[in-house]
Design an enzyme around this catalytic site. Structure first.
Site, PDB file in Angstrom:
ATOM      1  NE  ARG A  32      -4.629  -0.375  13.406  1.00  0.00           N
ATOM      2  CZ  ARG A  32      -4.054  -0.165  12.240  1.00  0.00           C
ATOM      3  NH1 ARG A  32      -2.731  -0.067  12.176  1.00  0.00           N
ATOM      4  NH2 ARG A  32      -4.768  -0.069  11.149  1.00  0.00           N
ATOM      5  N   GLY A  36      -5.256   7.597   5.737  1.00  0.00           N
ATOM      6  CA  GLY A  36      -4.406   8.617   6.353  1.00  0.00           C
ATOM      7  C   GLY A  36      -3.211   8.952   5.487  1.00  0.00           C
ATOM      8  NE  ARG A  74       6.078   6.801   0.726  1.00  0.00           N
ATOM      9  CZ  ARG A  74       5.214   6.522   1.707  1.00  0.00           C
ATOM     10  NH1 ARG A  74       4.203   5.686   1.496  1.00  0.00           N
ATOM     11  NH2 ARG A  74       5.353   7.058   2.912  1.00  0.00           N
ATOM     12  CD  GLN A 103       0.396   8.153   7.353  1.00  0.00           C
ATOM     13  OE1 GLN A 103      -0.105   8.937   8.155  1.00  0.00           O
ATOM     14  NE2 GLN A 103      -0.191   7.029   7.000  1.00  0.00           N
ATOM     15  CE  LYS A 120       0.151   4.130  12.990  1.00  0.00           C
ATOM     16  NZ  LYS A 120       0.759   4.872  11.876  1.00  0.00           N
ATOM     17  CE  LYS A 133      -2.903   0.282   3.621  1.00  0.00           C
ATOM     18  NZ  LYS A 133      -3.228   1.564   4.261  1.00  0.00           N
ATOM     19  CB  SER A 134       3.829   2.262   1.999  1.00  0.00           C
ATOM     20  OG  SER A 134       3.235   2.226   3.261  1.00  0.00           O
ATOM     21  NE  ARG A 137      -2.337  -2.218   8.633  1.00  0.00           N
ATOM     22  CZ  ARG A 137      -2.157  -2.601   7.368  1.00  0.00           C
ATOM     23  NH1 ARG A 137      -2.312  -3.863   7.013  1.00  0.00           N
ATOM     24  NH2 ARG A 137      -1.790  -1.735   6.442  1.00  0.00           N
ATOM     25  CG  ASP A 165       0.929  -0.118   9.556  1.00  0.00           C
ATOM     26  OD1 ASP A 165       0.675   0.698  10.464  1.00  0.00           O
ATOM     27  OD2 ASP A 165       1.182   0.222   8.390  1.00  0.00           O
TER      28      ASP A 165
HETATM   29  C1  S3P Z   1       2.552   4.783   6.173  1.00  0.00           C
HETATM   30  C2  S3P Z   1       3.170   5.140   7.335  1.00  0.00           C
HETATM   31  C3  S3P Z   1       2.752   4.661   8.657  1.00  0.00           C
HETATM   32  C4  S3P Z   1       1.823   3.466   8.561  1.00  0.00           C
HETATM   33  C5  S3P Z   1       0.760   3.650   7.515  1.00  0.00           C
HETATM   34  C6  S3P Z   1       1.403   3.864   6.150  1.00  0.00           C
HETATM   35  C7  S3P Z   1       3.074   5.328   4.903  1.00  0.00           C
HETATM   36  O1  S3P Z   1       2.043   5.693   9.316  1.00  0.00           O
HETATM   37  O2  S3P Z   1       1.229   3.206   9.816  1.00  0.00           O
HETATM   38  O3  S3P Z   1      -0.062   2.514   7.457  1.00  0.00           O
HETATM   39  O4  S3P Z   1       2.765   4.791   3.824  1.00  0.00           O
HETATM   40  O5  S3P Z   1       3.817   6.320   4.941  1.00  0.00           O
HETATM   41  P1  S3P Z   1       2.827   6.839  10.169  1.00  0.00           P
HETATM   42  O6  S3P Z   1       3.671   7.586   9.215  1.00  0.00           O
HETATM   43  O7  S3P Z   1       1.740   7.698  10.736  1.00  0.00           O
HETATM   44  O8  S3P Z   1       3.586   6.120  11.232  1.00  0.00           O
END
Ligand code: S3P
Length: 444
Positions: free
Chosen positions: A355, A95, A27, A175, A351, A22-23, A399, A324
């Protein structure tokens, strides 16, 4: 939607794949939009969160051609080509979409409004609003839970150029780091971000691969635009499998007696593999096979076999690298021998749900002794004794829903997991994949 899960009567066996990370998916699309020309992205998760980023960029004028559920072409024309949308930009449950796009939009002149679902509207945004404000954008949000905190909807007056500067983050957050670096693309001086721990580094890797002048020293990243023409190269991406999704299958294989599961093509970036280190510390049988490099990221197959687990302590930088995955690691702890402690994890409280609270509640619903701490949780393992039967409220958190389903495999009888719709934000094929490995569960 709810999940109905029956206890495992036999081992989990077979070979599986999980959706794209996903991350990296967010991007790949975002940086593709900022590139010059067409970036082909394949292996996307097909989940809702990545789809939010895609739709948001389209609303800013980016041409994106969907080839199938997991592949698209992003026709980038640089940051200057983005145009403010007259309508609010919908981030849904994501988020990452909201925080990364806040950084991007800080450098796009005009007024932007970012909105999300009820869960996202409970998540703190001051962590991005403050640094982006210091760079010259004007951000506003709604008041809410904590005094002085800022919550969505987030309004942003973007401007260009933004100011450079050094940002020292209180929490390790990819993030936040990424939002500042994205705003840094529109800055007229160097932008530096320092973090207290090793958050995921996909933004750094991917921006550098596209020719952005970015340097990393320990926990500090600097984007120095001096002498740079501002052009970002278009680059094709094959998104590797999401380790955060693989973690559910890995824990299932580790705790269901007799299991052996192989999960192919998983991202093994060290900022993401804390859950494997934690599982190994618990004595799990995990082998990594077929290691290779895919587009600058380490990738490999995970082979996990069931074995009796021991309690462990998860703290410090391991928490950042396993953030996560902590709910499903708590499930592994519930099946282990001894008392597991998770600390330094207060970030878990902000989150998709709190959590710490929702993991403890899920475990207790299934008869496990677990307790909240301000910065984590303590779990008493049941080592060989089945978990109880219960109806888990996942609080809309994907999750928690999936971790609850994994725990239910070792329950005494059928369990239900309520409010599980958001599984589709990250792992739409969760139920089908689990069933193919031998688990007995269904969506209702
Ligand atoms: C993510 C960063 C993490 C993670 C989220 C995805 C990202 O959050 O928990 O699921 O893709 O940059 P934080 O940056 O708030 O720790």
């Amino acid at each position: 939607m709810r999940l109905e899960v029956r206890p495992a009567v036999g081992p989990m066996r077979g070979r599986a794949r999980v959706p794209g990370d996903k991350s990296i998916g967010h991007r790949a699309v975002l940086f593709g939009a900022l590139g010059q020309g067409c970036s082909h992205v394949r292996g996307l998760s097909g989940g809702e969160d990545n789809a939010r980023t895609v739709a948001l960029l389209e609303a800013l004028g980016v041409r994106i051609v969907r080839l199938d559920a997991h592949a698209l072409d992003v026709h980038g024309a640089g940051l200057e080509a983005l145009r403010a949308s007259e309508r609010p930009l919908e981030c849904g449950n994501s988020g990452t979409t909201m925080r990364l796009c806040a950084g991007l939009l800080a450098g796009v002149p005009g007024r932007h409004v970012l909105v999300g679902d009820a869960y996202l509207h409970r998540r703190p945004m001051r962590r991005v609003a403050a640094p982006l404000g210091a760079m010259g954008a004007v951000l506003g949000g709604a008041p809410g839970g904590k005094p002085g905190e800022v919550y969505p909807p987030l309004s942003i007056e973007g401007r260009r150029p933004l100011a450079g500067g050094h940002h020292v983050c209180e929490v390790a957050s990819a993030q936040v780091k990424s939002a500042i670096l994205l705003a840094g693309l529109a800055a007229d001086g160097p932008v530096t971000v320092s973090e207290p721990g090793p958050s995921r580094d996909h933004t750094e890797r991917m921006l550098r691969a596209r020719g952005v002048p970015l340097s990393v020293q320990g926990l500090t990243v600097t984007l120095d635009p001096r002498g740079w023409d501002g052009r970002i190269a278009a680059l094709d991406v094959a998104v590797p499998g999401d380790p955060s999704s693989a973690a559910f299958l890995a824990v299932a294989a580790a705790i269901v007696p007799g299991s052996e599961v192989r999960i192919d093509g998983i991202l093994l970036n060290p900022t993401r593999t804390g859950f494997l280190d934690a599982l190994c510390a618990m004595g799990a049988d995990v082998v990594i096979d077929d290691r290779r490099d895919v587009g600058g990221e380490p990738v490999g197959a995970l082979v996990v076999r069931a074995r009796e687990l021991q309690a462990t302590t998860i703290a410090g930088e391991l928490v950042v690298r396993a953030l996560d995955e902590l709910p499903v690691l708590a499930v592994a702890a519930a099946c282990a021998e001894g008392t597991t402690v998770i600390r330094d994890a207060s970030e878990l409280r902000v989150k998709e749900s709190d959590r710490v609270a929702t993991t403890v509640r899920m475990l207790r619903t299934l008869g496990v002794c677990a307790e909240e701490r301000p910065d984590g949780l303590v779990i008493e393992g049941r080592a060989g004794r089945p978990l109880g039967v219960g109806r888990v409220d996942s609080a809309g958190d994907h999750r928690i829903a999936m971790a609850g389903a994994i725990a239910a495999l070792l329950s005494d009888g059928p369990c239900e997991i309520d409010d599980a719709d958001n599984v589709r934000t990250s792992f739409p094929s969760f139920v089908a994949t689990m069933r193919a490995l031998g688990a007995d569960l269904e969506e209702r």
